[in-house]
Write a protein that holds these residues in place. Sequence first.
Motif, PDB file in Angstrom:
ATOM      1  N   GLN A  38       0.826  -1.209   0.000  1.00 50.96           N
ATOM      2  CA  GLN A  38       0.000   0.000   0.000  1.00 50.96           C
ATOM      3  C   GLN A  38       0.853   1.249   0.000  1.00 50.96           C
ATOM      4  O   GLN A  38       0.486   2.258  -0.578  1.00 50.96           O
ATOM      5  N   TYR A  39       1.991   1.207   0.638  1.00 50.72           N
ATOM      6  CA  TYR A  39       2.888   2.346   0.731  1.00 50.72           C
ATOM      7  C   TYR A  39       4.272   1.917   0.253  1.00 50.72           C
ATOM      8  O   TYR A  39       5.156   1.643   1.057  1.00 50.72           O
ATOM      9  N   TYR A  54       5.802   7.391  -7.094  1.00 47.67           N
ATOM     10  CA  TYR A  54       4.520   6.721  -6.883  1.00 47.67           C
ATOM     11  C   TYR A  54       3.432   7.591  -7.482  1.00 47.67           C
ATOM     12  O   TYR A  54       3.296   8.756  -7.140  1.00 47.67           O
ATOM     13  N   ILE A  55       2.646   6.998  -8.381  1.00 46.96           N
ATOM     14  CA  ILE A  55       1.590   7.732  -9.065  1.00 46.96           C
ATOM     15  C   ILE A  55       0.271   7.030  -8.778  1.00 46.96           C
ATOM     16  O   ILE A  55       0.145   5.818  -8.992  1.00 46.96           O
ATOM     17  N   ASP A  56      -0.711   7.784  -8.310  1.00 49.85           N
ATOM     18  CA  ASP A  56      -2.028   7.208  -8.031  1.00 49.85           C
ATOM     19  C   ASP A  56      -2.619   6.629  -9.309  1.00 49.85           C
ATOM     20  O   ASP A  56      -2.588   7.254 -10.360  1.00 49.85           O
ATOM     21  N   LEU A  60       4.027   2.283  -8.556  1.00 50.51           N
ATOM     22  CA  LEU A  60       5.434   2.663  -8.510  1.00 50.51           C
ATOM     23  C   LEU A  60       6.000   2.655  -9.922  1.00 50.51           C
ATOM     24  O   LEU A  60       5.849   1.688 -10.662  1.00 50.51           O
ATOM     25  N   VAL A  61       6.644   3.754 -10.320  1.00 51.78           N
ATOM     26  CA  VAL A  61       7.190   3.915 -11.667  1.00 51.78           C
ATOM     27  C   VAL A  61       8.607   4.438 -11.541  1.00 51.78           C
ATOM     28  O   VAL A  61       8.896   5.259 -10.685  1.00 51.78           O
ATOM     29  N   ILE A  62       9.515   3.945 -12.402  1.00 55.14           N
ATOM     30  CA  ILE A  62      10.863   4.501 -12.428  1.00 55.14           C
ATOM     31  C   ILE A  62      11.060   5.243 -13.737  1.00 55.14           C
ATOM     32  O   ILE A  62      10.427   4.953 -14.736  1.00 55.14           O
ATOM     33  N   GLY A  63      11.940   6.208 -13.703  1.00 48.16           N
ATOM     34  CA  GLY A  63      12.259   6.979 -14.902  1.00 48.16           C
ATOM     35  C   GLY A  63      11.422   8.232 -15.031  1.00 48.16           C
ATOM     36  O   GLY A  63      10.647   8.601 -14.161  1.00 48.16           O
ATOM     37  N   ASP A  64      11.584   8.893 -16.167  1.00 50.32           N
ATOM     38  CA  ASP A  64      10.877  10.138 -16.465  1.00 50.32           C
ATOM     39  C   ASP A  64       9.482   9.802 -16.967  1.00 50.32           C
ATOM     40  O   ASP A  64       9.303   9.278 -18.067  1.00 50.32           O
ATOM     41  N   ILE A  65       8.477  10.096 -16.172  1.00 52.88           N
ATOM     42  CA  ILE A  65       7.117   9.710 -16.523  1.00 52.88           C
ATOM     43  C   ILE A  65       6.514  10.620 -17.593  1.00 52.88           C
ATOM     44  O   ILE A  65       5.448  10.316 -18.108  1.00 52.88           O
ATOM     45  N   THR A  66       7.191  11.709 -17.950  1.00 47.37           N
ATOM     46  CA  THR A  66       6.666  12.570 -19.003  1.00 47.37           C
ATOM     47  C   THR A  66       7.086  12.076 -20.389  1.00 47.37           C
ATOM     48  O   THR A  66       6.646  12.626 -21.390  1.00 47.37           O
ATOM     49  N   ARG A  72       6.197   2.685 -17.527  1.00 50.89           N
ATOM     50  CA  ARG A  72       5.302   2.794 -16.366  1.00 50.89           C
ATOM     51  C   ARG A  72       5.369   1.523 -15.513  1.00 50.89           C
ATOM     52  O   ARG A  72       4.374   0.921 -15.183  1.00 50.89           O
ATOM     53  N   SER A  73       6.593   1.143 -15.185  1.00 52.54           N
ATOM     54  CA  SER A  73       6.856  -0.079 -14.444  1.00 52.54           C
ATOM     55  C   SER A  73       7.874   0.206 -13.344  1.00 52.54           C
ATOM     56  O   SER A  73       8.725   1.074 -13.497  1.00 52.54           O
ATOM     57  N   PRO A  74       7.807  -0.539 -12.235  1.00 52.19           N
ATOM     58  CA  PRO A  74       8.825  -0.370 -11.195  1.00 52.19           C
ATOM     59  C   PRO A  74      10.114  -1.127 -11.513  1.00 52.19           C
ATOM     60  O   PRO A  74      11.082  -1.019 -10.784  1.00 52.19           O
ATOM     61  N   HIS A  75      10.152  -1.890 -12.628  1.00 50.01           N
ATOM     62  CA  HIS A  75      11.308  -2.723 -12.938  1.00 50.01           C
ATOM     63  C   HIS A  75      12.114  -2.249 -14.140  1.00 50.01           C
ATOM     64  O   HIS A  75      13.309  -2.486 -14.208  1.00 50.01           O
ATOM     65  N   ILE A  76      11.462  -1.619 -15.109  1.00 53.04           N
ATOM     66  CA  ILE A  76      12.140  -1.217 -16.334  1.00 53.04           C
ATOM     67  C   ILE A  76      11.648   0.171 -16.744  1.00 53.04           C
ATOM     68  O   ILE A  76      10.477   0.491 -16.594  1.00 53.04           O
TER      69      ILE A  76
END
Length: 104
Positions: A38-39, A54-56, A60-66, A72-76
């Motif tokens: 949850q957190y 962390y995006i609602d 959980l996302v890594i990298g530049d989300i723009t 849009r993954s926590p792994h890649i």
Amino acid sequence: MVSLILIGLLPPALSVWATYRAERRVVDRFDLAIESAQYPTISPWRQRDPDEHYIDGIGLVIGDITCQLNARSPHIRCAVNPMGPCEECRSYEGRTYDPPILDS
């Protein structure tokens, strides 16, 4: 006679006690896993990467989300530059956001 009965009841009593303790440990670990899911920024098992966000609705996302290529993954991060960093990526494709049209 009474001592014989007590000796006979000792193994089942120890078994019930050990089962209760094992079940309690499993429940405690499960509660910790649920709380961490949850957190995700409060993870007791690993250090948080400063590139994580962390995006609602996504998680959980890594990298530049723009970037349009972000996975849009926590792994890649993406297929072009999976290990990063995003700042120096030649394939960066910015995303444009149109403001919502409000009807009056």
